[in-house]
Scaffold this motif. Structure first.
Motif, PDB file in Angstrom:
ATOM      1  N   PHE A 278       0.831  -1.200   0.000  1.00 29.35           N
ATOM      2  CA  PHE A 278       0.000   0.000   0.000  1.00 29.35           C
ATOM      3  C   PHE A 278       0.870   1.256   0.000  1.00 29.35           C
ATOM      4  O   PHE A 278       0.637   2.200  -0.749  1.00 29.35           O
ATOM      5  CB  PHE A 278      -0.911  -0.027   1.235  1.00 29.35           C
ATOM      6  CG  PHE A 278      -1.681   1.245   1.466  1.00 29.35           C
ATOM      7  CD1 PHE A 278      -2.892   1.452   0.841  1.00 29.35           C
ATOM      8  CD2 PHE A 278      -1.192   2.237   2.318  1.00 29.35           C
ATOM      9  CE1 PHE A 278      -3.607   2.614   1.054  1.00 29.35           C
ATOM     10  CE2 PHE A 278      -1.902   3.409   2.528  1.00 29.35           C
ATOM     11  CZ  PHE A 278      -3.110   3.590   1.899  1.00 29.35           C
TER      12      PHE A 278
ATOM     13  N   ARG B 153       2.263   6.810  -6.505  1.00 32.21           N
ATOM     14  CA  ARG B 153       1.176   7.521  -7.125  1.00 32.21           C
ATOM     15  C   ARG B 153       1.194   9.004  -6.739  1.00 32.21           C
ATOM     16  O   ARG B 153       1.036   9.869  -7.575  1.00 32.21           O
ATOM     17  CB  ARG B 153      -0.153   6.865  -6.723  1.00 32.21           C
ATOM     18  CG  ARG B 153      -1.300   7.243  -7.592  1.00 32.21           C
ATOM     19  CD  ARG B 153      -2.440   6.203  -7.526  1.00 32.21           C
ATOM     20  NE  ARG B 153      -2.508   5.474  -6.269  1.00 32.21           N
ATOM     21  CZ  ARG B 153      -3.029   5.982  -5.164  1.00 32.21           C
ATOM     22  NH1 ARG B 153      -3.496   7.188  -5.148  1.00 32.21           N
ATOM     23  NH2 ARG B 153      -3.070   5.244  -4.077  1.00 32.21           N
ATOM     24  N   GLU B 154       1.422   9.269  -5.445  1.00 27.17           N
ATOM     25  CA  GLU B 154       1.336  10.654  -4.986  1.00 27.17           C
ATOM     26  C   GLU B 154       2.618  11.432  -5.265  1.00 27.17           C
ATOM     27  O   GLU B 154       2.573  12.623  -5.528  1.00 27.17           O
ATOM     28  CB  GLU B 154       1.047  10.694  -3.480  1.00 27.17           C
ATOM     29  CG  GLU B 154      -0.297  10.123  -3.109  1.00 27.17           C
ATOM     30  CD  GLU B 154      -1.308  11.194  -2.716  1.00 27.17           C
ATOM     31  OE1 GLU B 154      -0.886  12.312  -2.390  1.00 27.17           O
ATOM     32  OE2 GLU B 154      -2.510  10.897  -2.741  1.00 27.17           O
TER      33      GLU B 154
ATOM     34  N   LYS C 286      -5.426  10.901  -9.948  1.00 26.24           N
ATOM     35  CA  LYS C 286      -5.086  10.514  -8.571  1.00 26.24           C
ATOM     36  C   LYS C 286      -6.336  10.296  -7.731  1.00 26.24           C
ATOM     37  O   LYS C 286      -6.407   9.358  -6.939  1.00 26.24           O
ATOM     38  CB  LYS C 286      -4.246  11.624  -7.929  1.00 26.24           C
ATOM     39  CG  LYS C 286      -2.753  11.432  -8.072  1.00 26.24           C
ATOM     40  CD  LYS C 286      -2.043  12.141  -6.942  1.00 26.24           C
ATOM     41  CE  LYS C 286      -1.319  13.383  -7.324  1.00 26.24           C
ATOM     42  NZ  LYS C 286      -0.706  14.142  -6.277  1.00 26.24           N
TER      43      LYS C 286
ATOM     44  N   THR D 278      -8.216   7.080  -8.864  1.00 23.70           N
ATOM     45  CA  THR D 278      -7.508   5.826  -8.618  1.00 23.70           C
ATOM     46  C   THR D 278      -7.214   5.633  -7.138  1.00 23.70           C
ATOM     47  O   THR D 278      -6.666   4.618  -6.737  1.00 23.70           O
ATOM     48  CB  THR D 278      -6.181   5.766  -9.391  1.00 23.70           C
ATOM     49  OG1 THR D 278      -5.409   6.911  -9.036  1.00 23.70           O
ATOM     50  CG2 THR D 278      -6.400   5.739 -10.889  1.00 23.70           C
ATOM     51  N   ASN D 279      -7.573   6.638  -6.336  1.00 19.19           N
ATOM     52  CA  ASN D 279      -7.352   6.516  -4.898  1.00 19.19           C
ATOM     53  C   ASN D 279      -8.221   5.387  -4.351  1.00 19.19           C
ATOM     54  O   ASN D 279      -9.422   5.332  -4.618  1.00 19.19           O
ATOM     55  CB  ASN D 279      -7.729   7.839  -4.223  1.00 19.19           C
ATOM     56  CG  ASN D 279      -7.325   7.882  -2.770  1.00 19.19           C
ATOM     57  OD1 ASN D 279      -7.547   6.940  -2.025  1.00 19.19           O
ATOM     58  ND2 ASN D 279      -6.720   8.972  -2.373  1.00 19.19           N
ATOM     59  N   ARG D 280      -7.593   4.507  -3.578  1.00 19.59           N
ATOM     60  CA  ARG D 280      -8.386   3.336  -3.190  1.00 19.59           C
ATOM     61  C   ARG D 280      -9.419   3.660  -2.116  1.00 19.59           C
ATOM     62  O   ARG D 280     -10.288   2.856  -1.816  1.00 19.59           O
ATOM     63  CB  ARG D 280      -7.476   2.191  -2.774  1.00 19.59           C
ATOM     64  CG  ARG D 280      -6.845   2.311  -1.423  1.00 19.59           C
ATOM     65  CD  ARG D 280      -6.212   1.000  -1.029  1.00 19.59           C
ATOM     66  NE  ARG D 280      -4.924   0.819  -1.699  1.00 19.59           N
ATOM     67  CZ  ARG D 280      -4.220  -0.281  -1.593  1.00 19.59           C
ATOM     68  NH1 ARG D 280      -4.677  -1.292  -0.910  1.00 19.59           N
ATOM     69  NH2 ARG D 280      -3.047  -0.384  -2.190  1.00 19.59           N
ATOM     70  N   PHE D 281      -9.345   4.857  -1.544  1.00 14.84           N
ATOM     71  CA  PHE D 281     -10.365   5.231  -0.568  1.00 14.84           C
ATOM     72  C   PHE D 281     -11.487   6.054  -1.182  1.00 14.84           C
ATOM     73  O   PHE D 281     -12.418   6.449  -0.501  1.00 14.84           O
ATOM     74  CB  PHE D 281      -9.731   6.002   0.588  1.00 14.84           C
ATOM     75  CG  PHE D 281      -8.791   5.158   1.376  1.00 14.84           C
ATOM     76  CD1 PHE D 281      -9.279   4.185   2.229  1.00 14.84           C
ATOM     77  CD2 PHE D 281      -7.427   5.306   1.246  1.00 14.84           C
ATOM     78  CE1 PHE D 281      -8.427   3.379   2.949  1.00 14.84           C
ATOM     79  CE2 PHE D 281      -6.561   4.509   1.963  1.00 14.84           C
ATOM     80  CZ  PHE D 281      -7.058   3.540   2.818  1.00 14.84           C
TER      81      PHE D 281
ATOM     82  N   TYR E  35     -10.247   6.355   7.353  1.00 15.91           N
ATOM     83  CA  TYR E  35     -11.263   7.015   6.540  1.00 15.91           C
ATOM     84  C   TYR E  35     -12.679   6.599   6.925  1.00 15.91           C
ATOM     85  O   TYR E  35     -13.573   6.633   6.106  1.00 15.91           O
ATOM     86  CB  TYR E  35     -11.041   6.738   5.044  1.00 15.91           C
ATOM     87  CG  TYR E  35      -9.813   7.413   4.518  1.00 15.91           C
ATOM     88  CD1 TYR E  35      -9.882   8.737   4.088  1.00 15.91           C
ATOM     89  CD2 TYR E  35      -8.600   6.760   4.455  1.00 15.91           C
ATOM     90  CE1 TYR E  35      -8.760   9.384   3.623  1.00 15.91           C
ATOM     91  CE2 TYR E  35      -7.469   7.403   3.985  1.00 15.91           C
ATOM     92  CZ  TYR E  35      -7.557   8.707   3.568  1.00 15.91           C
ATOM     93  OH  TYR E  35      -6.450   9.344   3.110  1.00 15.91           O
TER      94      TYR E  35
ATOM     95  N   ARG F  82      -6.386  17.752   2.100  1.00 20.47           N
ATOM     96  CA  ARG F  82      -5.390  17.824   1.023  1.00 20.47           C
ATOM     97  C   ARG F  82      -4.945  19.256   0.780  1.00 20.47           C
ATOM     98  O   ARG F  82      -3.788  19.514   0.502  1.00 20.47           O
ATOM     99  CB  ARG F  82      -5.973  17.267  -0.280  1.00 20.47           C
ATOM    100  CG  ARG F  82      -6.376  15.823  -0.215  1.00 20.47           C
ATOM    101  CD  ARG F  82      -5.195  14.937   0.025  1.00 20.47           C
ATOM    102  NE  ARG F  82      -5.635  13.557   0.218  1.00 20.47           N
ATOM    103  CZ  ARG F  82      -4.918  12.642   0.846  1.00 20.47           C
ATOM    104  NH1 ARG F  82      -3.749  12.936   1.350  1.00 20.47           N
ATOM    105  NH2 ARG F  82      -5.376  11.420   0.979  1.00 20.47           N
TER     106      ARG F  82
ATOM    107  N   TYR G  89      -4.112  19.805  -5.808  1.00 18.55           N
ATOM    108  CA  TYR G  89      -4.774  18.529  -5.582  1.00 18.55           C
ATOM    109  C   TYR G  89      -6.060  18.742  -4.782  1.00 18.55           C
ATOM    110  O   TYR G  89      -7.122  18.188  -5.110  1.00 18.55           O
ATOM    111  CB  TYR G  89      -3.800  17.609  -4.843  1.00 18.55           C
ATOM    112  CG  TYR G  89      -4.234  16.183  -4.681  1.00 18.55           C
ATOM    113  CD1 TYR G  89      -5.037  15.559  -5.623  1.00 18.55           C
ATOM    114  CD2 TYR G  89      -3.797  15.441  -3.588  1.00 18.55           C
ATOM    115  CE1 TYR G  89      -5.417  14.237  -5.464  1.00 18.55           C
ATOM    116  CE2 TYR G  89      -4.164  14.128  -3.422  1.00 18.55           C
ATOM    117  CZ  TYR G  89      -4.980  13.525  -4.353  1.00 18.55           C
ATOM    118  OH  TYR G  89      -5.341  12.222  -4.181  1.00 18.55           O
TER     119      TYR G  89
END
Lengths: 296, 459, 337
Positions: free
Chosen positions: B443, B450-451, C88, C91-94, C275, C287, C300
């Motif tokens: 993770f 990615r970031e 971003k 594709t963020n998994r949250f 989260y 952010r 962002y």
């Protein structure tokens, strides 16, 4: 019929009383805590007045402004903001309620949609705008009392808060104008009065309840404002601090937080608004212009 | 022609005389020229007020020095000191700088140096420092925290240690003798008592009911610098000394996440994440419900005065609480702790950086620094400060100053924010049982790439 | 009107007619401009602090503006724009969890409190003793006018672990429910909704009760004479009469809730699980503006905000359609004399 209705009514009362009790207990705790060293449940583990000592001596040392100075700052800022909100919203609402012009409908729906913009994310762009305004001579920096309308001035902060309050203000005021019969206005117009005079001399006195209600709402918003003064007053937090920023001085993750003092300062900030509300509650209840349609 | 020339000569002479007169008038006026130096500090009043207040005294000293040296300038301090949160404090500086209103001296966490230096908002001090011998008093290791890309950008102002606290009374219930307890900090320092030894003890305490399950070992309840110390303990690195880029080490990361996974799943620990500081965390550790916990030296006073006043405050704590370094990961390894020094930075908008630095030099001395350290329970930053009479007065500060020899820092990198957020998210998920250690590492690697893209090196 | 008549009757002299006509057209121009002079102040403020910022936010959402390159990056140049931020986000998994949280939060808070509870309070307090009714409304206004920090502190005290926590101490303890844990950890969502709902209810409460008070008394008296029960009076007389405030409150509060985050930030800050209670606006704030280490990525953050704004606008448009906004803003009667 009657019998079947009773449980329903009882249920409704219960649904009101239980959450109300929760608020009551919460604020009771707040009150107790502000006079206590520590609390356990609603029980004080020792009474003290020291949490309230900020009233007569600055708890942060002589470098910090006294609570009264901060209160005055907050009062000035809230009043300026309230005044602008009321004048600007009622002017706009008058036009929207009484005049035909291109773009009227879209303007109305727009003011509502503006509310969809989270204030917090507009902060950085607003900063750019304020910097530009700062560069305009006189208005930017040279206005007495307000300091100007640009970045890092009371005027600038008040203006930004006005912007966020306007959509609500316009809609509330429009509801009031909609409900005034237009005979009075028409006879004045026929007598040759200008629209501006009609608005100011005939309409405004007739929507006093609306002005009062909107004033109260705006004042409370200004009084409790935190994020906007924080962001647009760089480094002046010490001197032109408002109450919410002052309160922040007590809170910290890294060093001991005096939660009991926070409760006291919070109550101090709350009390004037509550008193204000007690005197004006009847007006606040009139916020809805009345009638079946077209209100608010 | 001649006449004209003469006339022009007269004009020239008159102009010259005039200019000289004006110049003289200016230089006369300059004798009393007052320069305002703005100091911006974040301090929890009243305990941390000396951070800024020291400058008011320093200005008087400096003005006296300037007078002796025949310098026409005099300084006046405009002090802005309050207690806003770090995020707004940082954006205030950046936004204020954008408006041309940055303070001359900005006191902030050292980890912001990377970002500010990169943006050109602060000036490098390496050369200027040499003129002030007083800076040699600062403990050498602390300069690492204010260096970025080979230059020094800030002057350390205070420090703290994040020790491993232990509850002596609970250890006794587990059957430890007084001598064993007293020897514990020494064993930790020598690397004889490791992180997993600690967990074993925690497990025993949870199993025997000395503490509730979950309360064997606690960290802070939210993201913060403490966790990085553990990553370092398992051999992790956060910064590549050659390129200055952030680093994430898979192997060390795996051990790091496994430690917290084990702690939560098998060793009855880590029931602390997400707790409210004053509602649950402080009452928990100070109320003898937790066996081992990572805390800060600055919290000592809070426990004494807020939570344990009736029990006897500090004397009760000396009897019941002990502290040592964060243990090593393996037998014979090096224990550590993490310090998050505050540092004075000088804005590149400052017109008189020399005066600003001279003021900083004045406050960087035993007197002013100890004043702040004692009032705020922060560690001193100067060599031999334990010998200084007023510093000696604080037992806690004297007994923990040695920890600075073992200290580590967070990296000075502009992108530390996202890095820290991602690594913590994985940690929280691991502790919560949502991730296995391997999943946590994946993770983090995925998230960092990615970031941050090529701003981070994955090893 | 008078003037118009005169000119219509006219015919005194050609010149004066000409002059009068001139004046008339001038005043007509004036009439046409009048609305805009009234709108000018609002237009200036809204343009400066809404429209321009909005355009900027939209542009920023395509840039990498952050704390390091602020003042250096030329964000207004298209060469610096890219879709990276949006990639971003999606594709963020949250991302699904945050979206789900937001919808659940808005729907439940709106239904139970901002509209539901508000209506209940308004109905009850306008049908009981005036003073008692007023006391209840005053009580419900307290959460809104209390400084947020203090209000949240109060809720933390309510939810605290035994023996400090009030709910644990006086309610759950005696009933034997739970073991005195910190309730914000065991059921964070309940508190997120309660905390926001208690603030939100007052807005609708005020509008509803003032609308109910504005209903002419004869209506309810008449229905009582006809033998209707209170419930029937409410159902068939009161509710239809407050349709507009009802629709307004629903729309306005949906948008308010979508963009609100301050209370959640102070209460759970998106926790306690990963989260678990993080809503969209809070993510945008996290952010864009702050985090423990100054995780300040304005570009962002703006992208998160833009997505939220799009959701908000879609909802607003749906509401305006469903509630037949056109009728609400019927053309004004008085304009030309």
């Amino acid at each position: 019929m009657r019998l079947r209705q009773k449980p329903r009514a009882a249920l409704a009362y219960l649904a009101l009383i239980v959450p109300s009790a929760l608020i009551l207990v919460g604020f009771l705790w707040l009150f107790i805590t502000s006079f206590s060293i520590r609390t356990e449940g609603l029980r004080s583990l020792g009474w003290t007045l020291s949490n309230w000592s900020f009233l007569w001596k600055s708890p942060f040392g002589p470098q910090y402004p006294s609570i009264w100075w901060v209160t005055l700052n907050t009062l000035v800022m809230s009043l300026i903001m309230t005044l602008i909100v009321v004048v600007v919203s009622s002017m706009t609402a008058y036009a929207l309620s009484r005049m035909k012009f291109t773009g009227r409908k879209s303007f109305l729906s727009l003011t509502l949609i503006l509310h969809a913009f989270p204030s917090v994310t507009l902060l950085i762009p607003i900063y750019f705008v304020l910097i530009w305004v700062s560069k305009i001579p006189v208005i930017g920096r040279g206005v007495p009392l307000l300091g100007g309308l640009g970045y890092n001035t009371i005027g600038g902060v008040a203006l930004v808060m006005v912007a966020f309050q306007l959509p609500f203000g316009i809609w509330v005021m429009k509801g009031f104008f909609d409900n005034i019969s237009w005979d009075m206005e028409r006879s004045a117009l026929i007598d040759g009065a200008s629209r501006f005079r009609v608005w100011w001399e005939i309409m405004m006195p007739n929507i006093k309840p609306g002005i009062a209600a909107l004033s109260i709402f705006s004042f409370i918003t200004g009084w409790n404002a935190y994020l906007i003064p924080l962001t647009f007053t760089a480094g002046r937090a010490g001197k032109s601090a408002v109450l919410s920023l002052y309160l922040q001085n007590f809170i910290s993750e890294s060093v001991m937080t005096e939660w009991n003092a926070v409760a006291a300062v919070g109550l101090f900030q709350l009390i004037p608004v509550v008193i204000f509300f007690l005197f004006t509650q009847q007006m606040l209840l009139n916020i809805y212009g009345g009638g079946k349609k077209g209100g608010v | 022609m001649k006449k004209l020339r003469i006339r022009s000569r007269i004009v020239v002479v008159a102009l010259t005389v005039g200019l000289l007169l004006i110049g003289g008038a200016i230089s006369y006026a300059q004798e009393t020229e007052t320069i305002t130096i703005t100091v911006r500090a974040r301090a929890k009043p009243p305990m941390e007020n000396w951070r800024g207040d020291n400058f008011l005294l320093a200005a008087e000293e400096l003005n006296a020095d300037l007078k002796t040296a025949g310098d026409p300038r005099r300084v006046e301090i405009e002090l802005i000191q309050d207690n806003m949160e770090w995020g707004p404090f940082l954006s205030e500086f950046v936004l204020g700088y954008g408006a041309g209103e940055a303070p001359d001296i900005w006191l902030t966490g050292h980890e912001y140096i990377g970002a500010q230096a990169e943006a050109g908002r602060i000036i490098a001090l390496s050369e200027m420092l040499k003129e002030f011998p007083t800076f040699n008093l600062i403990i050498d290791g602390l300069w690492n925290s204010t260096s970025y890309k080979g230059k020094i950008w800030g002057i350390p102002q205070d420090a703290e240690a994040r020790p491993l606290y232990f509850n002596k009374a609970l250890l006794k219930k587990l059957g430890w003798s007084n001598t064993e307890i007293a020897a514990l900090p020494g064993k930790i320092e020598k690397g004889e008592f490791t992180l997993y030894d600690m967990l074993e003890t925690a497990k025993e305490a949870a199993a025997t009911g000395v503490v509730e399950i979950g309360n064997g070992f606690w960290t802070r309840p939210k993201n913060g610098p403490d966790f990085t110390a553990f990553y370092y303990a398992f051999g992790g690195e956060t910064i590549d000394s050659f390129t200055g880029k952030l680093v994430f080490d898979r192997a060390a990361g795996l051990k790091y996440y496994k430690f917290f996974y084990d702690a939560a799943q098998t060793y009855g620990s880590m029931g602390c994440l997400g707790l409210d500081w004053s509602g649950a965390w402080h009452p928990g550790v100070s109320g003898s419900k937790v066996l081992f916990w990572i805390g800060g030296t600055w919290q000592w006073a809070e426990w004494a005065e807020k939570f344990l006043k009736e029990q006897g405050g500090e004397s009760y704590m000396w009897e019941n609480f002990g502290f040592g370094l964060i243990p090593a990961a393996e037998k014979g390894g090096k224990p550590n702790t993490l310090t998050h020094p505050m540092a004075f930075l000088i804005s590149s908008q400052s017109k008189y950086p020399d005066l600003a630095l001279a003021l900083i030099a004045k406050v960087t001395n035993y007197g002013p620094n100890t004043r702040h350290a004692i009032a705020s329970t922060h560690l001193g930053i100067l060599k031999d400060q334990t010998e200084y009479k007023f510093y000696k007065g604080s037992r806690l500060l004297s007994e923990t100053l040695y920890m600075l020899d073992y200290t580590t820092f967070m990296p000075n990198n502009p992108y530390w924010g996202p890095y820290s957020t991602i690594t913590y998210e994985a940690l929280a998920a691991t502790v919560g049982g949502d991730f296995t250690p391997q999943e946590a590492v994946d993770f983090v690697v995925d998230g960092l790439q990615r970031e941050l893209g090529d701003k981070v090196i994955i090893r | 009107m008078k003037r118009k008549k005169q000119s219509e009757e006219g015919g005194i002299s050609p010149l004066s007619t000409f002059l009068k006509a001139k004046k008339w057209s001038f005043s007509r121009l004036q009439g046409r401009l009048a609305p805009y002079t009234f709108l000018a102040p609002a237009l200036i403020v809204i343009t400066l602090f809404f429209f321009i910022p909005l355009v900027i936010v939209f542009i920023l959402s395509f840039t990498k503006l952050d704390i390091t390159n602020f003042g250096i990056l030329e964000w207004w140049r298209p060469a610096n724009w890219s879709l990276d931020n949006y990639v971003k986000i999606f594709t963020n998994r949250f991302f699904p969890r945050i979206l789900g949280n937001t919808l659940v939060y808005v729907a439940l808070t709106l239904a139970f409190f901002n509209v539901g509870m508000a209506l209940l309070i308004a109905l009850i307090t306008t049908h009981i003793n005036r003073r008692v009714g007023f006391a209840f409304r005053a009580l419900w206004l307290l959460p809104r006018i209390t400084p947020v920090v203090v209000y949240i502190m109060m809720w933390k005290a309510l939810a605290g672990p035994a023996p400090m926590g009030i709910i644990n101490n006086y309610l759950l303890g005696p009933l034997g429910i739970g073991s005195g844990e910190y309730l914000l950890n065991t059921s964070p969502w309940v508190f997120v909704i309660l905390v926001n709902g208690f603030i939100g209810a007052s807005f609708g409460m005020i509008l509803f009760s003032s609308a109910i008070e504005a209903i002419p008394k004869e209506y309810s008296t008449a229905s009582k004479v006809d033998g209707a029960t209170t419930w029937q009076t409410i159902r068939y007389i009161v509710l239809p009469m407050i349709k507009w405030p009802f629709l307004f409150v629903t729309t306005y509060q949906t948008l308010s809730l979508l963009t609100s985050f301050e209370q959640i930030m102070l209460l759970t800050d998106g926790g306690p699980g990963l989260y678990q209670t993080e809503v969209w606006a809070l993510t945008a704030y996290h952010r864009a503006l702050t985090s423990y280490f100054g995780n300040i990525q304005w570009g962002y953050g703006s992208a998160w905000a833009v997505v939220l704004v799009v959701i908000g606008i879609i909802m607003a448009i749906i509401y305006l359609r469903v509630f037949k906004f056109g009728e609400l803003v019927q053309e004004p009667k008085i304009d030309r004399l």
